[in-house]
Design a protein around this motif. Sequence first.
Motif, PDB file in Angstrom:
ATOM      1  N   ARG A   1      29.948  32.231  20.259  1.00  0.00           N
ATOM      2  CA  ARG A   1      31.147  32.622  21.010  1.00  0.00           C
ATOM      3  C   ARG A   1      31.116  32.060  22.427  1.00  0.00           C
ATOM      4  NH1 ARG A   1      31.617  39.003  19.479  1.00  0.00           N
ATOM      5  NH2 ARG A   1      31.987  38.730  17.259  1.00  0.00           N
ATOM      6  N   LEU A   2      29.960  32.089  23.043  1.00  0.00           N
ATOM      7  CA  LEU A   2      29.826  31.571  24.403  1.00  0.00           C
ATOM      8  C   LEU A   2      30.180  30.088  24.462  1.00  0.00           C
ATOM      9  CD1 LEU A   2      28.952  32.228  27.317  1.00  0.00           C
ATOM     10  CD2 LEU A   2      26.644  31.545  26.665  1.00  0.00           C
ATOM     11  N   PHE A   3      29.823  29.349  23.416  1.00  0.00           N
ATOM     12  CA  PHE A   3      30.115  27.916  23.360  1.00  0.00           C
ATOM     13  C   PHE A   3      31.502  27.627  22.795  1.00  0.00           C
ATOM     14  CE2 PHE A   3      25.312  26.864  22.781  1.00  0.00           C
ATOM     15  CZ  PHE A   3      25.076  27.215  24.089  1.00  0.00           C
ATOM     16  N   GLY A   4      32.272  28.665  22.519  1.00  0.00           N
ATOM     17  CA  GLY A   4      33.632  28.474  22.012  1.00  0.00           C
ATOM     18  C   GLY A   4      33.689  28.126  20.538  1.00  0.00           C
ATOM     19  N   LEU A   5      32.677  28.517  19.774  1.00  0.00           N
ATOM     20  CA  LEU A   5      32.629  28.243  18.336  1.00  0.00           C
ATOM     21  C   LEU A   5      32.993  29.498  17.552  1.00  0.00           C
ATOM     22  CD1 LEU A   5      29.200  26.381  18.397  1.00  0.00           C
ATOM     23  CD2 LEU A   5      31.453  25.321  18.252  1.00  0.00           C
ATOM     24  N   MET A   6      33.276  29.321  16.283  1.00  0.00           N
ATOM     25  CA  MET A   6      33.561  30.457  15.415  1.00  0.00           C
ATOM     26  C   MET A   6      32.289  31.261  15.183  1.00  0.00           C
ATOM     27  SD  MET A   6      36.773  30.401  14.558  1.00  0.00           S
ATOM     28  CE  MET A   6      36.807  31.423  13.113  1.00  0.00           C
ATOM     29  N   SER A   7      32.417  32.576  15.162  1.00  0.00           N
ATOM     30  CA  SER A   7      31.268  33.435  14.874  1.00  0.00           C
ATOM     31  C   SER A   7      30.815  33.219  13.442  1.00  0.00           C
ATOM     32  CB  SER A   7      31.637  34.904  15.074  1.00  0.00           C
ATOM     33  OG  SER A   7      31.819  35.155  16.436  1.00  0.00           O
ATOM     34  N   ASN A   8      29.576  33.562  13.183  1.00  0.00           N
ATOM     35  CA  ASN A   8      28.983  33.371  11.873  1.00  0.00           C
ATOM     36  C   ASN A   8      28.276  34.658  11.479  1.00  0.00           C
ATOM     37  OD1 ASN A   8      28.600  31.601   9.775  1.00  0.00           O
ATOM     38  ND2 ASN A   8      26.795  30.618  10.651  1.00  0.00           N
ATOM     39  N   GLU A   9      28.289  34.985  10.217  1.00  0.00           N
ATOM     40  CA  GLU A   9      27.539  36.145   9.749  1.00  0.00           C
ATOM     41  C   GLU A   9      26.046  35.849   9.836  1.00  0.00           C
ATOM     42  OE1 GLU A   9      28.303  39.332   8.674  1.00  0.00           O
ATOM     43  OE2 GLU A   9      30.236  38.788   9.544  1.00  0.00           O
ATOM     44  N   PRO A  10      25.256  36.767  10.375  1.00  0.00           N
ATOM     45  CA  PRO A  10      23.805  36.541  10.454  1.00  0.00           C
ATOM     46  C   PRO A  10      23.190  36.400   9.065  1.00  0.00           C
ATOM     47  CG  PRO A  10      24.469  38.486  11.712  1.00  0.00           C
ATOM     48  CD  PRO A  10      25.665  38.032  10.954  1.00  0.00           C
ATOM     49  N   ASP A  11      22.187  35.542   8.947  1.00  0.00           N
ATOM     50  CA  ASP A  11      21.468  35.390   7.687  1.00  0.00           C
ATOM     51  C   ASP A  11      19.957  35.444   7.966  1.00  0.00           C
ATOM     52  OD1 ASP A  11      20.778  32.873   8.714  1.00  0.00           O
ATOM     53  OD2 ASP A  11      22.256  31.805   7.503  1.00  0.00           O
ATOM     54  N   ASP A  12      19.147  35.056   6.983  1.00  0.00           N
ATOM     55  CA  ASP A  12      17.691  35.144   7.133  1.00  0.00           C
ATOM     56  C   ASP A  12      17.145  34.227   8.234  1.00  0.00           C
ATOM     57  OD1 ASP A  12      17.502  37.038   5.171  1.00  0.00           O
ATOM     58  OD2 ASP A  12      16.979  35.622   3.576  1.00  0.00           O
ATOM     59  N   ASP A  13      17.871  33.168   8.585  1.00  0.00           N
ATOM     60  CA  ASP A  13      17.422  32.230   9.619  1.00  0.00           C
ATOM     61  C   ASP A  13      17.861  32.627  11.020  1.00  0.00           C
ATOM     62  OD1 ASP A  13      16.158  30.574   7.778  1.00  0.00           O
ATOM     63  OD2 ASP A  13      17.973  29.393   7.410  1.00  0.00           O
ATOM     64  N   THR A  14      18.827  33.529  11.143  1.00  0.00           N
ATOM     65  CA  THR A  14      19.355  33.927  12.448  1.00  0.00           C
ATOM     66  C   THR A  14      18.257  34.600  13.264  1.00  0.00           C
ATOM     67  OG1 THR A  14      21.530  34.256  11.452  1.00  0.00           O
ATOM     68  CG2 THR A  14      21.171  35.227  13.628  1.00  0.00           C
ATOM     69  N   ARG A  15      18.158  34.196  14.516  1.00  0.00           N
ATOM     70  CA  ARG A  15      17.136  34.731  15.410  1.00  0.00           C
ATOM     71  C   ARG A  15      17.750  35.121  16.748  1.00  0.00           C
ATOM     72  NH1 ARG A  15      14.888  34.842  11.238  1.00  0.00           N
ATOM     73  NH2 ARG A  15      12.943  33.847  10.640  1.00  0.00           N
ATOM     74  N   VAL A  16      17.033  35.974  17.458  1.00  0.00           N
ATOM     75  CA  VAL A  16      17.381  36.342  18.831  1.00  0.00           C
ATOM     76  C   VAL A  16      16.250  35.804  19.703  1.00  0.00           C
ATOM     77  CG1 VAL A  16      17.811  38.207  20.464  1.00  0.00           C
ATOM     78  CG2 VAL A  16      18.597  38.432  18.088  1.00  0.00           C
ATOM     79  N   ILE A  17      16.596  34.854  20.564  1.00  0.00           N
ATOM     80  CA  ILE A  17      15.613  34.304  21.498  1.00  0.00           C
ATOM     81  C   ILE A  17      15.713  35.122  22.778  1.00  0.00           C
ATOM     82  CG2 ILE A  17      14.871  32.295  22.818  1.00  0.00           C
ATOM     83  CD1 ILE A  17      16.179  30.539  20.717  1.00  0.00           C
TER      84      ILE A  17
END
Length: 189
Positions: free
Chosen positions: A94-110
């Motif tokens: 969202r910050l980069f102006g892209l469409m949101s995506n549903e989190p999956d097994d690869d999604t991480r929080v840095i």
Amino acid sequence: MALQEAAEHLRALQAEQATFTEQRDRKKSSKQEDVIYHQWATFKVDNELYGVDVIQVKEVLRYSEITPVPGADSYILGIINLRGNVVTVIDTRRLFGLMSNEPDDDTRVIVVEYNENEVVGLVVDNVDEVINIPQKSVDRAPNLAGDESTKKFVQGVCYHQGILTILLDLPKMLQSVTPVDASSSDDLF
């Protein structure tokens, strides 16, 4: 006599060779010292590779439940409790102006350090690796058409193993999305 002259000539040649070798080694080491490497933690958002200064990365977490904050900007997903500390979590898509995506097994929080007192979580599609890039290999960010706010996030770009990596200026990026210092808002009342 001839043997003594030959021995002196041999010593002179050896001394000359030693001097030449020493000068060559000094030149090599001075050239090596000129190369400055910088480490970047890389991650992907919408199949683009981004990097942030590895020194600012505190840890990488699996995506878990995030508590929403009412009235927050659209790119702020909410907050998480990290060992007793409240961490604001930002959706980089969202910050980069892209469409949101549903989190999956690869999604991480840095989890990155914003300043000495605050850490922020960045939700990314997946985490890649830590890379060493020679400072000389980093090019200025190209003059991009589009959203002015996103351009100021980019510190530079480089190719690492044939892949374009966009290097983010994390302090500028987080400064643009965090509220103004609370002490300045006290002056309003």
